[in-house]
Design an enzyme around this catalytic site. Structure first.
Site, PDB file in Angstrom:
ATOM      1  N   CYS A 181     -19.167   2.957  10.046  1.00 54.20           N
ATOM      2  CA  CYS A 181     -19.174   3.754  11.284  1.00 54.20           C
ATOM      3  C   CYS A 181     -20.452   3.641  12.100  1.00 54.20           C
ATOM      4  CB  CYS A 181     -18.924   5.211  10.936  1.00 54.20           C
ATOM      5  SG  CYS A 181     -17.383   5.449  10.061  1.00 54.20           S
TER       6      CYS A 181
ATOM      7  N   GLU B  43     -17.460   9.345   4.276  1.00 51.13           N
ATOM      8  CA  GLU B  43     -16.828   8.752   3.101  1.00 51.13           C
ATOM      9  C   GLU B  43     -17.460   9.374   1.864  1.00 51.13           C
ATOM     10  OE1 GLU B  43     -16.396   4.504   2.973  1.00 51.13           O
ATOM     11  OE2 GLU B  43     -16.081   4.435   5.130  1.00 51.13           O
TER      12      GLU B  43
ATOM     13  N   LYS C  34       0.843  -1.206   0.000  1.00 52.46           N
ATOM     14  CA  LYS C  34       0.000   0.000   0.000  1.00 52.46           C
ATOM     15  C   LYS C  34       0.879   1.258   0.000  1.00 52.46           C
ATOM     16  CE  LYS C  34      -4.002   1.736   2.534  1.00 52.46           C
ATOM     17  NZ  LYS C  34      -4.749   1.604   3.792  1.00 52.46           N
TER      18      LYS C  34
ATOM     19  N   LYS D 137     -21.228   0.196  13.916  1.00 57.57           N
ATOM     20  CA  LYS D 137     -20.165  -0.076  14.899  1.00 57.57           C
ATOM     21  C   LYS D 137     -20.247   0.914  16.077  1.00 57.57           C
ATOM     22  CE  LYS D 137     -15.938   1.499  13.668  1.00 57.57           C
ATOM     23  NZ  LYS D 137     -15.400   2.488  14.582  1.00 57.57           N
TER      24      LYS D 137
HETATM   25  C1  UGA Z   1     -20.606   8.822   9.105  1.00 54.59           C
HETATM   26  C2  UGA Z   1     -20.879  10.240   9.646  1.00 54.59           C
HETATM   27  O1  UGA Z   1     -21.855  10.891   8.813  1.00 54.59           O
HETATM   28  C3  UGA Z   1     -19.602  11.069   9.695  1.00 54.59           C
HETATM   29  O2  UGA Z   1     -19.870  12.341  10.262  1.00 54.59           O
HETATM   30  C4  UGA Z   1     -18.573  10.330  10.546  1.00 54.59           C
HETATM   31  O3  UGA Z   1     -17.355  11.035  10.610  1.00 54.59           O
HETATM   32  C5  UGA Z   1     -18.328   8.965   9.945  1.00 54.59           C
HETATM   33  O4  UGA Z   1     -19.570   8.218   9.896  1.00 54.59           O
HETATM   34  C6  UGA Z   1     -17.326   8.252  10.826  1.00 54.59           C
HETATM   35  O5  UGA Z   1     -17.621   8.011  11.997  1.00 54.59           O
HETATM   36  O6  UGA Z   1     -16.187   8.039  10.404  1.00 54.59           O
HETATM   37  P1  UGA Z   1     -20.316   7.714   6.682  1.00 54.59           P
HETATM   38  O7  UGA Z   1     -20.219   6.405   7.383  1.00 54.59           O
HETATM   39  O8  UGA Z   1     -19.350   8.039   5.604  1.00 54.59           O
HETATM   40  O9  UGA Z   1     -20.191   8.925   7.743  1.00 54.59           O
HETATM   41  O10 UGA Z   1     -21.759   7.760   6.042  1.00 54.59           O
HETATM   42  P2  UGA Z   1     -23.042   8.690   6.038  1.00 54.59           P
HETATM   43  O11 UGA Z   1     -23.015   9.598   4.866  1.00 54.59           O
HETATM   44  O12 UGA Z   1     -23.253   9.313   7.342  1.00 54.59           O
HETATM   45  O13 UGA Z   1     -24.180   7.576   5.772  1.00 54.59           O
HETATM   46  C7  UGA Z   1     -24.379   6.496   6.680  1.00 54.59           C
HETATM   47  C8  UGA Z   1     -25.557   5.662   6.231  1.00 54.59           C
HETATM   48  O14 UGA Z   1     -26.776   6.398   6.358  1.00 54.59           O
HETATM   49  C9  UGA Z   1     -25.500   5.203   4.776  1.00 54.59           C
HETATM   50  O15 UGA Z   1     -25.949   3.866   4.672  1.00 54.59           O
HETATM   51  C10 UGA Z   1     -26.444   6.166   4.078  1.00 54.59           C
HETATM   52  O16 UGA Z   1     -26.988   5.665   2.883  1.00 54.59           O
HETATM   53  C11 UGA Z   1     -27.503   6.351   5.138  1.00 54.59           C
HETATM   54  N1  UGA Z   1     -28.287   7.603   4.984  1.00 54.59           N
HETATM   55  C12 UGA Z   1     -27.690   8.816   5.138  1.00 54.59           C
HETATM   56  C13 UGA Z   1     -29.643   7.523   4.733  1.00 54.59           C
HETATM   57  O17 UGA Z   1     -30.225   6.414   4.613  1.00 54.59           O
HETATM   58  N2  UGA Z   1     -30.371   8.683   4.628  1.00 54.59           N
HETATM   59  C14 UGA Z   1     -29.793   9.903   4.773  1.00 54.59           C
HETATM   60  O18 UGA Z   1     -30.525  10.939   4.689  1.00 54.59           O
HETATM   61  C15 UGA Z   1     -28.417   9.976   5.024  1.00 54.59           C
END
Ligand code: UGA
Length: 431
Positions: free
Chosen positions: A256, A151, A36, A259
């Site tokens: 995230c 992400e 990597k 977990k």
């Molecule tokens: C999430 C948090 O949003 C970040 O702020 C945090 O830093 C990150 O985890 C982490 O702890 O590292 P992420 O896992 O990239 O970020 O994803 P999100 O965009 O938050 O989405 C999470 C899930 O919720 C996905 O399955 C997404 O499709 C779903 N989602 C999100 C919905 O079903 N509806 C929405 O309106 C938004």
């Protein structure tokens, strides 16, 4: 300009390193994976992350971003040491701190005097004390500086954050960490380490709760004949509720939320508080997977059970190639258990991508190279990830090549009238 060592080049570490180098700091990123590191040195990025390739390239060219094998190698000449290693869920539900402790044990002996070690990984409340103990260096300050990077938009979230949270009992160390963000226009909040760590978990668990609530409202909308899109729009005008994070879906996932929500329930239990609210948030999400899978199964005409369904989307959300804890996979696992074959298409998972098989060896689905190849001869179609390109599908063509004419749009991505005009039965979420 500060010298910063980043330990761990996952999406948090790599984004943090590339963004700090973009802000003018001198950054060395370390990983244990030699291959990597070799690829990163020539600017090859292992993840899909908007804008990251440009920043890595810029850092490599200017010499402010370097990659090395081993944490000690990076830490031996840095002032700041960012721990960005994974904290997976252990068998008992608590976060597994072995990577974090391993990294701290490795850098402890080589830290230059008066270093600041920063916990960026999502770590259980009280972990700065654990890191401090393992480091065994009384001159080093350990500070919590949680990340709030999504992400797919991690670079933008780093450079234009809603806030920067710093947890430290040492005011000087907190000011030193805050100065790293001097070029970023965002409120910087300094608190004690335990509060900073709690802010991270509480934020993720709150957002997950919001989504479970919205998905439950969508179920209610289906029962009473309301349209969830209008309901959340009407709710979102209230500034106390806000418009974001109100999109219903097949359930939430990713590396995230599941977990961290489980870990927070566990942290509470260990601290003597039974946080049953979070158990329910998780249960509503499981129910949502079940309900979505049942919708898919109900959409299959009994005369077509021997043919496959077309599944569009596999990643846990659009804009990433990440398949960890993907709701799409959860739905397809349930569909497969009912004996239904699946042909899936995802723009970030090409047919010769063997990650899916490695991560989910029992899933046993076929990958297609485009949506039409997945849909040809299919009994129904389901949209599981909200990729933009699915909004431009040619439904005249779909009507010709598909055997069945039902669409289960688990992301409410399509304008229902478009497939309906071509003779499809359209089922969304909560409308
Ligand atoms: C999430 C948090 O949003 C970040 O702020 C945090 O830093 C990150 O985890 C982490 O702890 O590292 P992420 O896992 O990239 O970020 O994803 P999100 O965009 O938050 O989405 C999470 C899930 O919720 C996905 O399955 C997404 O499709 C779903 N989602 C999100 C919905 O079903 N509806 C929405 O309106 C938004």
């Amino acid at each position: 300009m500060a010298t910063i060592a980043i330990i761990g080049t996952g999406y948090v570490g790599l984004t943090t390193g590339a963004c700090f180098s973009h802000l003018g700091h001198d950054v060395v990123c370390a990983d244990i994976d030699e291959e990597k590191v070799a690829r990163l040195r020539i600017g090859e990025i292992p993840i899909v992350e908007k804008g990251l390739d440009r920043l890595v390239d810029e850092g490599i060219r200017s010499g402010t971003l370097r990659f090395v094998v081993g944490a000690a190698e990076a830490s031996k000449s840095a002032e700041f040491h960012y721990l960005c290693v994974p904290t997976p869920q252990g068998a008992d539900g608590a976060a597994d701190l072995s990577y974090l402790e391993g990294a701290a044990a490795e850098i402890g002996p080589v830290l230059p005097d008066n270093s600041v070690v920063v916990n960026k990984s999502t770590v259980p409340v009280g972990s700065t004390r654990v890191v401090s103990r393992v480091l065994g260096r009384s001159d080093a300050a350990v500070v919590s500086n949680p990340e709030f990077l999504r992400e797919g938009t991690a670079v933008a979230d780093f450079l234009q954050p809603d806030r920067v949270v710093i947890g430290s009992r040492d005011a000087e160390a907190a000011i030193r960490v805050a100065s790293l963000y001097a070029r970023i226009a965002a409120p910087v909040m300094v608190t004690d380490p335990v509060s900073a760590e709690t802010i991270k978990y509480a934020s993720n668990a709150f957002l997950a709760s919001k989504l479970s609530f919205v998905n439950a409202i969508a179920t209610l909308c289906e029962a009473v004949g309301a349209d969830v899109n209008d309901v959340v729009l009407g709710m979102g005008y209230d500034s106390r509720i806000g418009r974001e994070f109100l999109r219903p879906g097949p359930g939430w996932g990713g590396s995230c939320f599941p977990k961290d929500t489980r870990a927070l329930a566990n942290i509470a239990k260990e601290a003597g508080y039974d946080f049953r609210f979070l158990d329910e948030v998780l249960r509503v999400n499981d129910d949502q997977f079940d309900r979505t899978a049942q919708k898919v199964l109900d959409a299959i005409d009994p005369s077509m059970v021997d043919t496959h369904i077309a599944a569009l989307g596999l990643t846990f959300k659009a804009g990433t190639d990440d398949l960890r804890e993907s709701p799409a996979v959860e739905i397809l696992r349930r569909v497969r258990s009912a004996g239904i074959r699946v042909k899936a298409y995802d723009p970030a998972v090409v047919p010769d991508d063997n990650r899916l098989v490695e991560m989910y060896p029992d899933l046993d689905i076929e990958l297609a190279s485009d949506p039409y190849a997945a849909a040809e001869g299919a009994s129904m179609m389901t949209i599981l990830t909200e990729w933009d390109e699915f909004t431009g599908l040619d439904f005249d063509k779909m009507a010709e090549i598909m055997l069945g004419k039902t669409i289960v749009d688990a992301r409410n991505l399509l304008e229902p009238s478009i497939p309906r005009r071509r003779g499809f039965v359209y089922r969304g979420v909560g409308r």
